[in-house]
Scaffold this motif. Sequence first.
Motif, mmCIF file in Angstrom:
data_model
loop_
_atom_site.group_PDB
_atom_site.id
_atom_site.type_symbol
_atom_site.label_atom_id
_atom_site.label_comp_id
_atom_site.label_asym_id
_atom_site.label_seq_id
_atom_site.Cartn_x
_atom_site.Cartn_y
_atom_site.Cartn_z
ATOM 1 N N PHE A 144 -6.174 7.152 -4.175
ATOM 2 C CA PHE A 144 -5.155 6.655 -5.092
ATOM 3 C C PHE A 144 -5.740 5.542 -5.949
ATOM 4 C CE2 PHE A 144 -4.828 3.635 -1.636
ATOM 5 C CZ PHE A 144 -4.559 2.425 -2.272
ATOM 6 N N ARG A 145 -5.047 5.269 -7.052
ATOM 7 C CA ARG A 145 -5.373 4.159 -7.958
ATOM 8 C C ARG A 145 -4.043 3.604 -8.444
ATOM 9 N NH1 ARG A 145 -9.773 3.316 -11.429
ATOM 10 N NH2 ARG A 145 -10.468 5.374 -10.794
ATOM 11 N N ILE A 146 -3.859 2.308 -8.287
ATOM 12 C CA ILE A 146 -2.645 1.660 -8.765
ATOM 13 C C ILE A 146 -3.029 0.456 -9.615
ATOM 14 C CG2 ILE A 146 -0.520 0.438 -8.143
ATOM 15 C CD1 ILE A 146 -0.584 1.941 -5.469
ATOM 16 N N ILE A 147 -2.470 0.390 -10.809
ATOM 17 C CA ILE A 147 -2.529 -0.809 -11.628
ATOM 18 C C ILE A 147 -1.082 -1.265 -11.729
ATOM 19 C CG2 ILE A 147 -3.031 -1.784 -13.895
ATOM 20 C CD1 ILE A 147 -5.199 0.403 -14.175
ATOM 21 N N GLY A 148 -0.792 -2.405 -11.131
ATOM 22 C CA GLY A 148 0.592 -2.857 -11.086
ATOM 23 C C GLY A 148 0.694 -4.327 -10.752
ATOM 24 N N GLN A 149 1.936 -4.791 -10.629
ATOM 25 C CA GLN A 149 2.190 -6.193 -10.352
ATOM 26 C C GLN A 149 2.572 -6.395 -8.888
ATOM 27 O OE1 GLN A 149 4.713 -6.776 -14.061
ATOM 28 N NE2 GLN A 149 3.824 -8.806 -13.721
ATOM 29 N N VAL A 150 2.090 -7.498 -8.334
ATOM 30 C CA VAL A 150 2.355 -7.839 -6.948
ATOM 31 C C VAL A 150 3.807 -8.289 -6.812
ATOM 32 C CG1 VAL A 150 1.764 -9.415 -5.063
ATOM 33 C CG2 VAL A 150 -0.044 -8.513 -6.558
ATOM 34 N N GLY A 151 4.504 -7.665 -5.876
ATOM 35 C CA GLY A 151 5.879 -8.060 -5.582
ATOM 36 C C GLY A 151 5.953 -8.949 -4.362
ATOM 37 N N GLY A 152 4.996 -8.814 -3.466
ATOM 38 C CA GLY A 152 4.969 -9.632 -2.261
ATOM 39 C C GLY A 152 3.723 -9.353 -1.452
ATOM 40 N N ILE A 153 3.326 -10.344 -0.649
ATOM 41 C CA ILE A 153 2.138 -10.238 0.189
ATOM 42 C C ILE A 153 2.508 -10.672 1.599
ATOM 43 C CG2 ILE A 153 -0.225 -11.045 0.573
ATOM 44 C CD1 ILE A 153 -0.362 -11.603 -2.458
ATOM 45 N N ASP A 154 2.161 -9.840 2.570
ATOM 46 C CA ASP A 154 2.436 -10.120 3.978
ATOM 47 C C ASP A 154 1.095 -10.150 4.707
ATOM 48 O OD1 ASP A 154 3.420 -10.358 6.544
ATOM 49 O OD2 ASP A 154 4.243 -8.327 6.632
ATOM 50 N N THR A 155 0.585 -11.364 4.984
ATOM 51 C CA THR A 155 -0.705 -11.529 5.643
ATOM 52 C C THR A 155 -0.489 -11.670 7.143
ATOM 53 O OG1 THR A 155 -1.603 -12.602 3.681
ATOM 54 C CG2 THR A 155 -2.803 -12.926 5.738
ATOM 55 N N HIS B 161 -5.525 -4.273 -9.750
ATOM 56 C CA HIS B 161 -6.049 -2.903 -9.752
ATOM 57 C C HIS B 161 -6.531 -2.622 -8.335
ATOM 58 C CE1 HIS B 161 -9.434 0.054 -10.672
ATOM 59 N NE2 HIS B 161 -8.314 0.696 -10.917
ATOM 60 N N VAL B 162 -5.962 -1.592 -7.712
ATOM 61 C CA VAL B 162 -6.296 -1.257 -6.334
ATOM 62 C C VAL B 162 -6.649 0.225 -6.258
ATOM 63 C CG1 VAL B 162 -5.497 -1.265 -3.935
ATOM 64 C CG2 VAL B 162 -4.621 -2.970 -5.534
ATOM 65 N N THR B 163 -7.737 0.539 -5.577
ATOM 66 C CA THR B 163 -8.085 1.932 -5.304
ATOM 67 C C THR B 163 -8.259 2.078 -3.794
ATOM 68 O OG1 THR B 163 -10.461 1.573 -5.523
ATOM 69 C CG2 THR B 163 -9.271 2.251 -7.510
ATOM 70 N N GLY B 164 -8.104 3.300 -3.329
ATOM 71 C CA GLY B 164 -8.266 3.517 -1.904
ATOM 72 C C GLY B 164 -8.007 4.946 -1.499
ATOM 73 N N ARG B 165 -7.753 5.117 -0.218
ATOM 74 C CA ARG B 165 -7.557 6.456 0.333
ATOM 75 C C ARG B 165 -6.140 6.604 0.869
ATOM 76 N NH1 ARG B 165 -9.433 4.724 5.756
ATOM 77 N NH2 ARG B 165 -10.406 2.750 5.227
ATOM 78 N N VAL B 166 -5.693 7.834 0.907
ATOM 79 C CA VAL B 166 -4.358 8.172 1.385
ATOM 80 C C VAL B 166 -4.501 8.770 2.777
ATOM 81 C CG1 VAL B 166 -2.295 9.545 0.934
ATOM 82 C CG2 VAL B 166 -3.624 8.642 -0.983
ATOM 83 N N ARG B 167 -3.678 8.271 3.715
ATOM 84 C CA ARG B 167 -3.744 8.779 5.081
ATOM 85 C C ARG B 167 -2.329 9.017 5.601
ATOM 86 N NH1 ARG B 167 -6.497 4.954 9.270
ATOM 87 N NH2 ARG B 167 -4.566 3.824 8.951
ATOM 88 N N GLN B 168 -2.090 10.209 6.113
ATOM 89 C CA GLN B 168 -0.802 10.499 6.734
ATOM 90 C C GLN B 168 -0.787 9.911 8.135
ATOM 91 O OE1 GLN B 168 -0.416 14.780 6.422
ATOM 92 N NE2 GLN B 168 0.765 14.553 4.545
ATOM 93 N N SER B 169 0.393 9.488 8.567
ATOM 94 C CA SER B 169 0.523 8.921 9.906
ATOM 95 C C SER B 169 1.788 9.458 10.568
ATOM 96 C CB SER B 169 0.575 7.393 9.837
ATOM 97 O OG SER B 169 1.710 6.977 9.099
ATOM 98 N N GLN B 170 1.824 9.314 11.880
ATOM 99 C CA GLN B 170 3.025 9.696 12.612
ATOM 100 C C GLN B 170 3.085 8.896 13.906
ATOM 101 O OE1 GLN B 170 2.217 13.912 13.113
ATOM 102 N NE2 GLN B 170 1.963 13.609 15.315
ATOM 103 N N TYR B 171 4.321 8.623 14.335
ATOM 104 C CA TYR B 171 4.529 7.922 15.598
ATOM 105 C C TYR B 171 5.891 8.315 16.150
ATOM 106 C CZ TYR B 171 7.233 4.711 12.656
ATOM 107 O OH TYR B 171 8.140 4.179 11.770
ATOM 108 N N GLU B 172 6.079 8.028 17.423
ATOM 109 C CA GLU B 172 7.339 8.360 18.094
ATOM 110 C C GLU B 172 8.255 7.138 18.085
ATOM 111 O OE1 GLU B 172 8.246 11.382 19.424
ATOM 112 O OE2 GLU B 172 6.378 12.160 18.583
ATOM 113 N N LYS B 173 9.519 7.356 17.753
ATOM 114 C CA LYS B 173 10.518 6.288 17.793
ATOM 115 C C LYS B 173 11.820 6.881 18.287
ATOM 116 C CE LYS B 173 12.730 2.661 15.143
ATOM 117 N NZ LYS B 173 12.830 1.995 13.854
ATOM 118 N N ASP B 174 12.332 6.348 19.388
ATOM 119 C CA ASP B 174 13.580 6.829 19.981
ATOM 120 C C ASP B 174 13.557 8.336 20.220
ATOM 121 O OD1 ASP B 174 14.580 4.206 19.864
ATOM 122 O OD2 ASP B 174 15.367 4.518 17.847
ATOM 123 N N GLY B 175 12.396 8.838 20.664
ATOM 124 C CA GLY B 175 12.272 10.255 20.987
ATOM 125 C C GLY B 175 12.069 11.175 19.795
ATOM 126 N N GLU B 176 11.970 10.626 18.585
ATOM 127 C CA GLU B 176 11.761 11.453 17.391
ATOM 128 C C GLU B 176 10.439 11.082 16.739
ATOM 129 O OE1 GLU B 176 14.886 12.079 14.632
ATOM 130 O OE2 GLU B 176 16.450 11.730 16.127
#
Length: 107
Positions: free
Chosen positions: A8-19, A69-84
């Motif tokens: 992916f490539r995104i050119i955009g404005q920062v809305g928030g940062i969570d360090t 400007h941010v570039t990177g890779r796309v990764r699918q993820s999955q996890y279990e929550k409340d049995g789903e």
Amino acid sequence: MPRNISEFRIIGQVGGIDTRDAVTFVNLAANYNRKDGDEWVTDTHWNRVTCFGRCAEQAAKAGKGDMVHVTGRVRQSQYEKDGETVYGVDLIADSFSVLARQDEVEA
């Protein structure tokens, strides 16, 4: 040998940062124009980007409203929550750079 990639490539404005300890999450706004009836309107898409290592250091130096400007890779993820199974898509930054500071963007 051919490489298979998902990026992916995104050119955009920062809305928030969570360090956090080993990771920084950055919310980025990318704006698109679309027609609504006879008028053009701005359609903002919010993206949460995950930054590690050097990218996390760069992201921590950015501020709300900065154009980046941010570039990177796309990764699918999955996890279990409340049995789903919950599915998601992670945007993992490979490069992060500030193009303009908020005060320069507003000028």
